[in-house]
Design an enzyme around this catalytic site. Structure first.
Site, PDB file in Angstrom:
ATOM      1  N   ASN A 208       0.848  -1.189   0.000  1.00 34.69           N
ATOM      2  CA  ASN A 208       0.000   0.000   0.000  1.00 34.69           C
ATOM      3  C   ASN A 208       0.889   1.246   0.000  1.00 34.69           C
ATOM      4  O   ASN A 208       2.107   1.152   0.086  1.00 34.69           O
ATOM      5  CB  ASN A 208      -0.973  -0.020   1.185  1.00 34.69           C
ATOM      6  CG  ASN A 208      -0.257  -0.034   2.518  1.00 34.69           C
ATOM      7  OD1 ASN A 208       0.434   0.908   2.862  1.00 34.69           O
ATOM      8  ND2 ASN A 208      -0.418  -1.129   3.261  1.00 34.69           N
ATOM      9  N   ASP A 276      -4.736  -6.047   5.250  1.00 33.48           N
ATOM     10  CA  ASP A 276      -5.794  -6.893   5.820  1.00 33.48           C
ATOM     11  C   ASP A 276      -5.665  -8.330   5.321  1.00 33.48           C
ATOM     12  O   ASP A 276      -6.054  -9.268   6.000  1.00 33.48           O
ATOM     13  CB  ASP A 276      -7.171  -6.340   5.421  1.00 33.48           C
ATOM     14  CG  ASP A 276      -7.450  -5.005   6.107  1.00 33.48           C
ATOM     15  OD1 ASP A 276      -6.912  -4.810   7.219  1.00 33.48           O
ATOM     16  OD2 ASP A 276      -8.168  -4.167   5.530  1.00 33.48           O
ATOM     17  N   LYS A 286       9.763 -17.413  -9.011  1.00 33.14           N
ATOM     18  CA  LYS A 286       9.039 -16.353  -9.718  1.00 33.14           C
ATOM     19  C   LYS A 286       7.963 -16.939 -10.632  1.00 33.14           C
ATOM     20  O   LYS A 286       8.248 -17.870 -11.407  1.00 33.14           O
ATOM     21  CB  LYS A 286      10.048 -15.533 -10.533  1.00 33.14           C
ATOM     22  CG  LYS A 286       9.443 -14.345 -11.213  1.00 33.14           C
ATOM     23  CD  LYS A 286      10.458 -13.607 -12.055  1.00 33.14           C
ATOM     24  CE  LYS A 286       9.748 -12.593 -12.922  1.00 33.14           C
ATOM     25  NZ  LYS A 286      10.578 -12.076 -13.975  1.00 33.14           N
ATOM     26  N   PRO A 303      -3.682 -11.394  10.609  1.00 32.36           N
ATOM     27  CA  PRO A 303      -4.105 -11.084  11.986  1.00 32.36           C
ATOM     28  C   PRO A 303      -4.249  -9.573  12.160  1.00 32.36           C
ATOM     29  O   PRO A 303      -3.567  -8.811  11.476  1.00 32.36           O
ATOM     30  CB  PRO A 303      -2.946 -11.619  12.838  1.00 32.36           C
ATOM     31  CG  PRO A 303      -1.805 -11.810  11.901  1.00 32.36           C
ATOM     32  CD  PRO A 303      -2.358 -11.999  10.529  1.00 32.36           C
ATOM     33  N   ASP A 304      -5.144  -9.164  13.044  1.00 33.41           N
ATOM     34  CA  ASP A 304      -5.342  -7.740  13.324  1.00 33.41           C
ATOM     35  C   ASP A 304      -4.422  -7.394  14.511  1.00 33.41           C
ATOM     36  O   ASP A 304      -4.754  -7.667  15.668  1.00 33.41           O
ATOM     37  CB  ASP A 304      -6.822  -7.511  13.674  1.00 33.41           C
ATOM     38  CG  ASP A 304      -7.128  -6.044  13.900  1.00 33.41           C
ATOM     39  OD1 ASP A 304      -6.206  -5.298  14.285  1.00 33.41           O
ATOM     40  OD2 ASP A 304      -8.286  -5.656  13.683  1.00 33.41           O
ATOM     41  N   ILE A 305      -3.259  -6.821  14.202  1.00 41.89           N
ATOM     42  CA  ILE A 305      -2.241  -6.596  15.248  1.00 41.89           C
ATOM     43  C   ILE A 305      -2.778  -5.674  16.337  1.00 41.89           C
ATOM     44  O   ILE A 305      -2.608  -5.920  17.532  1.00 41.89           O
ATOM     45  CB  ILE A 305      -0.936  -6.014  14.637  1.00 41.89           C
ATOM     46  CG1 ILE A 305      -0.431  -6.906  13.500  1.00 41.89           C
ATOM     47  CG2 ILE A 305       0.135  -5.858  15.712  1.00 41.89           C
ATOM     48  CD1 ILE A 305       0.822  -6.388  12.795  1.00 41.89           C
ATOM     49  N   PHE A 322      -4.192   3.855  14.690  1.00 41.22           N
ATOM     50  CA  PHE A 322      -4.368   4.857  13.636  1.00 41.22           C
ATOM     51  C   PHE A 322      -5.377   4.295  12.656  1.00 41.22           C
ATOM     52  O   PHE A 322      -5.395   3.082  12.404  1.00 41.22           O
ATOM     53  CB  PHE A 322      -3.045   5.144  12.911  1.00 41.22           C
ATOM     54  CG  PHE A 322      -2.200   6.141  13.644  1.00 41.22           C
ATOM     55  CD1 PHE A 322      -1.655   5.829  14.875  1.00 41.22           C
ATOM     56  CD2 PHE A 322      -1.960   7.392  13.101  1.00 41.22           C
ATOM     57  CE1 PHE A 322      -0.877   6.751  15.567  1.00 41.22           C
ATOM     58  CE2 PHE A 322      -1.178   8.327  13.779  1.00 41.22           C
ATOM     59  CZ  PHE A 322      -0.643   8.005  15.018  1.00 41.22           C
ATOM     60  N   LYS A 340     -12.372  -2.338  19.200  1.00 41.84           N
ATOM     61  CA  LYS A 340     -11.046  -2.912  19.484  1.00 41.84           C
ATOM     62  C   LYS A 340     -10.539  -2.620  20.885  1.00 41.84           C
ATOM     63  O   LYS A 340      -9.554  -3.186  21.319  1.00 41.84           O
ATOM     64  CB  LYS A 340     -10.039  -2.404  18.450  1.00 41.84           C
ATOM     65  CG  LYS A 340     -10.443  -2.800  17.056  1.00 41.84           C
ATOM     66  CD  LYS A 340      -9.316  -2.720  16.082  1.00 41.84           C
ATOM     67  CE  LYS A 340      -9.848  -3.113  14.717  1.00 41.84           C
ATOM     68  NZ  LYS A 340      -8.847  -3.076  13.670  1.00 41.84           N
TER      69      LYS A 340
END
Ligand SMILES: Cc1cc2nc3c(=O)[nH]c(=O)nc-3n(C[C@H](O)[C@H](O)[C@H](O)COP(=O)(O)O)c2cc1C
Length: 397
Positions: A208, A276, A286, A303-305, A322, A340
């Site tokens: 990203n 995600d 390759k 995993p959602d850290i 954030f 969360k």
């Protein structure tokens, strides 16, 4: 302690320049090291010989000096623990507030990363001028500390605001700067930064646009505030970085590093943009395009850290998340903090071109557990980081 500190004094062209001789003496008497940079106008008011004799150093004037291979504005920035511009003329204030670097002093002010103090001195009309006041506000927003001028009898024969603050006051303010109790001293702060890279094969990844600049700014400011900092980042480590740096690529690598560091941490800033999803299988070799018109890569959830750390956090630990959204920013951010269970969420709008991902600037909303929301207006990421720490933990002094 001011003893052995390196004080860079910038003198500009104002009638109060002569008073700075006394300021140099005060610093020297208290065993500080002093170097002086002066504008050409300043030397109309005070001679290099006087300044050199008092500081026991050459006076720096020329932007294009050939004496040293390292440009003066870099080497003096490295040397100085603090930069005190006194007297600061309306002219130089305007230049510094607007990033103009047409002499050594203004170039130094532009390049300098540590604390700048300015002590303006000018006639009342100049001080009250709207443009000058706007420039002063701009500098305050850039975290420059302004030692306000006093009211009194001025050299131009009038009475009013604009007289240089007492030399003893300028000295005290700078001295106090080195004595301040730092707000995060004794705290371990872990910061994640950058966008994770999820490998598809040995040469390709899903990533990203997060640059890691916001996380880096938080880490820098936490370090300046006295914290023991660990930065876990996907961006390249910075040369001469003064705190611990762990470089990771994927979300899983980041999770491992965070888990390890968080155990002994007081505060975690989850600034990184963690993917995600990741490819279910990373190809060993390759992937070749021959005989393949399409390629399907199956993704599985990462995993959602942030959520995992919030689950295991102890009472004395804080987790700050954030969130970057392109729509319904505040709404999503509020639902995230509730879901969360983090201590704060810092939300930024990535649909804007002038702030957020990759930009040098940011504008954020800080949301606490009670869903109170504070907007921090557009500013450089370094200044936004400073303002976040100030809002959460108070000022350094
Ligand atoms: C006698 C005299 C006194 C001056 N005093 C001041 C002053 O106190 N404050 C100020 O902002 N400008 C003052 N100026 C104007 C500045 O010297 C002028 O704006 C100059 O360009 C500033 O250059 P510098 O900012 O590069 O030092 C004075 C000018 C003269 C001739």
């Amino acid at each position: 302690m001011i003893k052995n500190k390196n004080i860079l004094i910038g003198i500009t062209g104002g009638i109060a320049a002569y008073k700075i001789c006394e300021l140099i003496r005060l610093f020297k008497k208290n065993d500080a090291n002093v170097k002086v940079v002066a504008t050409k106008s300043a030397l109309e008011f005070v001679t290099p010989l006087t300044l050199e004799t008092l500081s026991q150093e050459p006076v720096y004037i020329e932007q294009f000096s050939t004496s040293d291979r390292k440009p003066e504005h870099i080497s003096l920035c490295d040397w100085a623990d603090v930069f005190v511009i006194a007297p600061a003329s309306a002219n130089s204030i305007g230049k510094i507030a607007n990033g103009i670097c047409d002499n050594l002093l203004t170039s130094l002010a532009c390049a300098y990363k540590k604390q700048i103090f300015i002590a303006p001195a000018m006639n009342t009309g100049m001080w009250e001028n709207q443009a000058v006041q706007k420039n002063i506000e701009t500098l305050k927003n850039y975290n420059v500390k302004v030692i306000e001028p006093e009211s009194g009898f001025l050299a131009c024969g009038t009475n009013g605001v604009g007289r240089l603050a007492e030399v003893s006051e300028i000295f005290d303010v700078v001295k106090k700067h080195f004595e301040t109790k730092k707000i995060l001293s004794g705290k371990k702060v872990v910061v994640t930064a950058g966008g994770t890279k999820e490998n598809i094969d040995p040469v390709r990844y899903i990533g990203n646009y997060s640059s890691g600049k916001m996380g880096k700014a938080i880490a820098n400011k936490a370090f300046e505030a006295g914290a023991d900092v660990t930065l876990i980042t996907t961006a390249a480590a910075h040369k001469n970085q003064e705190y611990k740096n762990i470089t990771v690529n994927s979300a899983l690598e980041m999770l491992n590093a965070v888990k390890q560091e968080f155990e002994s941490a007081d505060i975690l800033f989850m600034t990184a943009a963690v993917a995600d999803y990741r490819p279910e299988n990373v190809q060993e070799n390759k992937i070749k395009k021959e005989n393949k018109d399409e390629l399907v890569v199956k993704l599985v959830k990462n995993p959602d850290i942030l959520a995992e750390m919030c689950k295991i956090k102890k009472q004395n630990q804080q987790v700050i998340g954030f969130c970057a959204e392109s729509e319904n920013l505040i709404e999503y951010a509020k639902s995230k903090i509730t879901k969360k269970n983090c201590d704060y969420i810092i939300a930024n709008d990535i649909s804007r071109k002038d702030t957020g991902f990759s930009s040098e600037f940011n504008e954020v909303f800080v949301i606490d557990k009670n869903l109170n929301t504070t907007k921090l207006e557009k500013n450089t990421k370094e200044n936004i980081a400073a303002k976040i720490l100030e809002l959460l933990y108070g000022k350094n002094d």
